[in-house]
Design an enzyme around this catalytic site. Structure first.
Site, short mmCIF file in Angstrom:
data_model
loop_
_atom_site.label_atom_id
_atom_site.label_comp_id
_atom_site.label_asym_id
_atom_site.label_seq_id
_atom_site.Cartn_x
_atom_site.Cartn_y
_atom_site.Cartn_z
N LEU A 198 0.91 -1.17 0.13
CA LEU A 198 0.06 -0.14 0.02
C LEU A 198 0.81 1.26 0.19
O LEU A 198 1.90 1.37 0.72
CB LEU A 198 -0.89 0.24 1.03
CG LEU A 198 -2.08 -1.07 1.36
CD1 LEU A 198 -2.78 -0.90 2.78
CD2 LEU A 198 -2.96 -0.98 0.16
N ASP A 199 0.55 2.31 -0.73
CA ASP A 199 1.41 3.56 -0.79
C ASP A 199 1.44 4.13 0.56
O ASP A 199 0.65 3.79 1.54
CB ASP A 199 0.59 4.54 -1.73
CG ASP A 199 0.87 4.32 -3.15
OD1 ASP A 199 1.42 3.29 -3.51
OD2 ASP A 199 0.06 4.76 -3.93
N PHE A 200 2.28 5.02 0.87
CA PHE A 200 2.48 5.55 1.99
C PHE A 200 1.37 6.35 2.41
O PHE A 200 0.97 6.36 3.83
CB PHE A 200 3.76 6.54 2.04
CG PHE A 200 3.98 7.68 2.99
CD1 PHE A 200 4.41 7.04 4.25
CD2 PHE A 200 3.51 8.85 2.92
CE1 PHE A 200 4.67 8.12 5.09
CE2 PHE A 200 3.47 9.69 3.90
CZ PHE A 200 4.06 9.32 5.17
#
Length: 309
Positions: free
Chosen positions: A68-70
């Protein structure tokens, strides 16, 4: 989901078994990092809460099944042993995993259900090498096919501006796929600083949340919802005005559709195996028939030679 920054203590566990942990990843924390100065990571949270489950044979101590992206929150699956990681990996590789994301996007989306079909590649433009872009964009390198299903849930206002609450289902797994696709149709995700060219910097977070994760493990599938952070009680700046369809019914229909797709896929696979078995049987029968014919021919030649003698 709190609007407060993440901490080591703020790990939210959605599901736990002997093989997997699913956490509700906070919106401002990386999954892992090799940088010594980045102390706040999901890996560090897991080590803090479950030191006895960390595997010293791995670099991070835990095996993350996906990314998952930051700035993306929501359901994140962690395997607790190598065998479990392998089973989950096969599901992701075979594209049998179902993921659904909630998002608030800028402006009102007129077409309530649509398939976003834009090939995505890496942006090689100077100053944008950390970004992805759609095919046809200047500097787009090695674009690959990419599809996302978009379904409108609600129309409303965020901090006075028109926005749409949508459910996004990625059918492929490209980097920044949902963010790039939404931006490509003129509806960037609220708070997405990167894909708004640095303009959308007022919201406290990017409004993208991994709402549902379904991994068809055998014998027991893993199905974990991660709630809905985009409600007025959690964020009073979000003011729904008109509902297009309820979230629960939409997710249920999505899962039923995926079950039907899996049924058809398995049926097609059984048909393929059956046809292959039939072809093998047919080739074997033809081979036996040719061998029998060759034996008869040789026998007749021997009889002719014997009668001549």
């Amino acid at each position: 989901m709190s609007s407060e920054p993440a901490s080591l203590e703020s790990l939210c566990v959605l599901y736990q078994s002997d093989d997997y942990i699913v956490v509700d990843k906070h919106w401002d924390i990386r999954i892992d990092s090799k940088m010594w100065y980045e102390k706040q990571t999901v890996q560090a949270q897991l080590r803090h809460h479950f030191p006895q489950l960390a595997d010293p044979s791995t670099y991070y101590g835990f095996r993350f099944c996906h990314q998952l992206d930051f700035s993306t929150s929501g359901a994140l699956c962690v395997a607790l042993n190598k065998a479990a990681a392998g089973r989950a990996y096969r599901c992701f590789k075979d594209r049998t995993v179902t993921k659904a994301y909630l998002a608030l996007v800028r402006e009102w989306v007129e077409e309530e259900t649509q398939t976003l079909d834009f090939s995505i590649g890496k942006n090689s433009t100077e100053g944008k090498t950390h970004m992805m872009c759609v095919e046809g964009t200047e500097g787009c390198e090695n674009p690959k096919p990419c599809q996302t299903e978009l379904t409108v849930l609600e129309y409303g206002l965020y901090d006075g501006d028109p926005v749409t609450k949508v459910l996004l289902q990625p059918l492929t797994g490209r980097t920044h796929q949902l963010r790039v696709h939404c931006s490509a149709i003129g509806h960037p995700i609220v708070g997405d600083f990167t894909y708004s060219s640095g303009v959308d910097d007022t919201p406290y977070r990017m409004m993208l949340h991994a709402h549902l994760l379904h991994i068809p493990l055998q014998p027991q599938p893993l199905l974990v919802p991660a709630g809905d952070p985009f409600v007025p009680t959690a964020d009073p700046k979000w003011l729904p005005q008109r509902s297009a369809r309820p979230l629960a019914a939409t997710v249920e229909a999505l899962l039923e559709s995926r079950v039907e797709e899996d049924r058809k896929r398995k049926e097609e696979e059984r048909d393929r195996v059956r046809r292959e078995e039939e072809r093998k049987k047919q080739r074997k029968e033809q081979r036996i028939e040719r061998e029998s014919e060759e034996q008869r021919r040789q026998c007749q030649e021997w009889l002719s030679e014997w009668a001549g003698d």
